[in-house]
Write an enzyme that holds these catalytic residues in place. Structure first.
Site, PDB file in Angstrom:
ATOM      1  N   GLU A 148      -8.196  -8.263 -33.244  1.00  0.00           N
ATOM      2  CA  GLU A 148      -9.359  -7.770 -32.512  1.00  0.00           C
ATOM      3  C   GLU A 148     -10.639  -8.439 -33.003  1.00  0.00           C
ATOM      4  O   GLU A 148     -10.965  -8.357 -34.188  1.00  0.00           O
ATOM      5  CB  GLU A 148      -9.506  -6.258 -32.677  1.00  0.00           C
ATOM      6  CG  GLU A 148     -10.763  -5.710 -32.008  1.00  0.00           C
ATOM      7  CD  GLU A 148     -10.945  -4.212 -32.160  1.00  0.00           C
ATOM      8  OE1 GLU A 148     -11.855  -3.662 -31.509  1.00  0.00           O
ATOM      9  OE2 GLU A 148     -10.183  -3.586 -32.921  1.00  0.00           O
ATOM     10  N   GLU A 247     -12.009   4.040 -26.288  1.00  0.00           N
ATOM     11  CA  GLU A 247     -12.065   4.083 -27.747  1.00  0.00           C
ATOM     12  C   GLU A 247     -13.249   4.904 -28.252  1.00  0.00           C
ATOM     13  O   GLU A 247     -14.295   4.368 -28.621  1.00  0.00           O
ATOM     14  CB  GLU A 247     -12.110   2.670 -28.339  1.00  0.00           C
ATOM     15  CG  GLU A 247     -11.767   2.687 -29.823  1.00  0.00           C
ATOM     16  CD  GLU A 247     -12.128   1.395 -30.528  1.00  0.00           C
ATOM     17  OE1 GLU A 247     -11.559   1.158 -31.596  1.00  0.00           O
ATOM     18  OE2 GLU A 247     -12.991   0.646 -30.039  1.00  0.00           O
TER      19      GLU A 247
END
Length: 276
Positions: A148, A247
């Site tokens: 990520e 998220e």
């Protein structure tokens, strides 16, 4: 559009609350945060994995991915001496083992801050060495590893699509993929869709949030400045078929169920009716 709940926001409640809420609120899957008290990899190895597998079965909730905490507390593969680096890599390998056992679709890691005094050649050399070892392990056990990119408020290593391309070129593993947390490009004036253009089938996952454009704060859709409706239209038109994890992290921990409900409702309202 398939949605995932991130369990980090439930860390002050039993992890069963996260599974229950994901099921009752209508999320399609769950992304497990690998930090204490919920799903820290060594705790899972010591027996906690049984609870995770049982909860997934009880609530019929697919575990879309496992995200061990690798941003510096206490593990950061990019900073510290060889002992610290080795501990971080060993923990990530254990996390991949646990992800495999819980039938997670991937293990997601990041390259956290490498330190202000570390020169670029040392940063990229260390990243290449780390990813090579981790990808070899991932290939051996059959686990996809997702790297990520972070915001520049969080890291000075992999922060944009070109950094991702560099990392993928350094370690061309069939098990190494990337993703985009849409906050990261937005705060750098980088087009989110450039990830789709540059990464192609190496773009494996999305984290959907809203952003103020000036920090790494993750907001519920509608609370920031991003043109999310238009962005989601482009993502759908591009043919993306993976999960979108909404998220929510620590900002909404006081009422994780309420905000998880609100976030999902707002996210789905951004989508065409046939994608909700």
């Amino acid at each position: 559009m398939k949605t995932g709940m991130f369990t980090c926001g439930h860390q002050r409640l039993p992890i069963e609350h996260a599974f229950r809420d994901a099921s009752e609120l209508g999320y399609d899957g769950i992304e497990i945060w690998g930090g204490r008290p919920h799903a820290f990899a060594p705790d899972l190895k010591a027996g906690g994995i049984k609870q995770i597998k049982a909860l997934a079965q009880t609530y019929q909730m697919p575990i879309i991915g496992y995200t061990p905490e690798t941003n510096g507390y206490p593990y950061n593969m990019m900073l510290g001496d060889e002992h610290m680096r080795r501990e971080s890599l060993d923990m990530i390998k254990l996390a991949m083992d646990m992800a495999k056992e819980m039938n997670a679709g991937y293990t997601l890691i990041s390259a956290a801050h490498a330190g202000y005094l570390t020169p670029p050649n040392v940063i990229w050399g260390r990243l290449a060495e780390n990813l090579s070892e981790l990808c070899e392990y991932a290939e051996n056990i059959g686990m996809d590893l997702i790297l990520e990119p972070l915001t520049p408020y969080e890291s000075n290593v992999v922060c944009n699509a070109n950094d991702v391309l560099h990392a993928l070129a350094l370690v061309p593993s069939p098990r190494l993929f990337s993703m985009v947390d849409i906050c990261a490009p937005y705060v750098q004036a980088e087009p989110v869709m450039s990830y789709f253009d540059k990464l192609g089938d190496k773009l494996r996952h999305l984290h959907i949030v809203d952003s103020d454009g000036a920090s790494d704060t993750h907001y519920i859709p509608g609370e920031g400045k991003m043109p999310l409706r238009e962005l989601m239209r482009d993502i759908i038109e591009r043919g993306y078929e993976g999960y979108c994890t909404v998220e929510l992290v620590t900002m909404y921990m006081n009422e994780p169920r309420l905000y998880a409900r609100q976030a999902l409702e707002r996210f789905r309202a951004l989508l065409p009716e046939d994608e909700r």
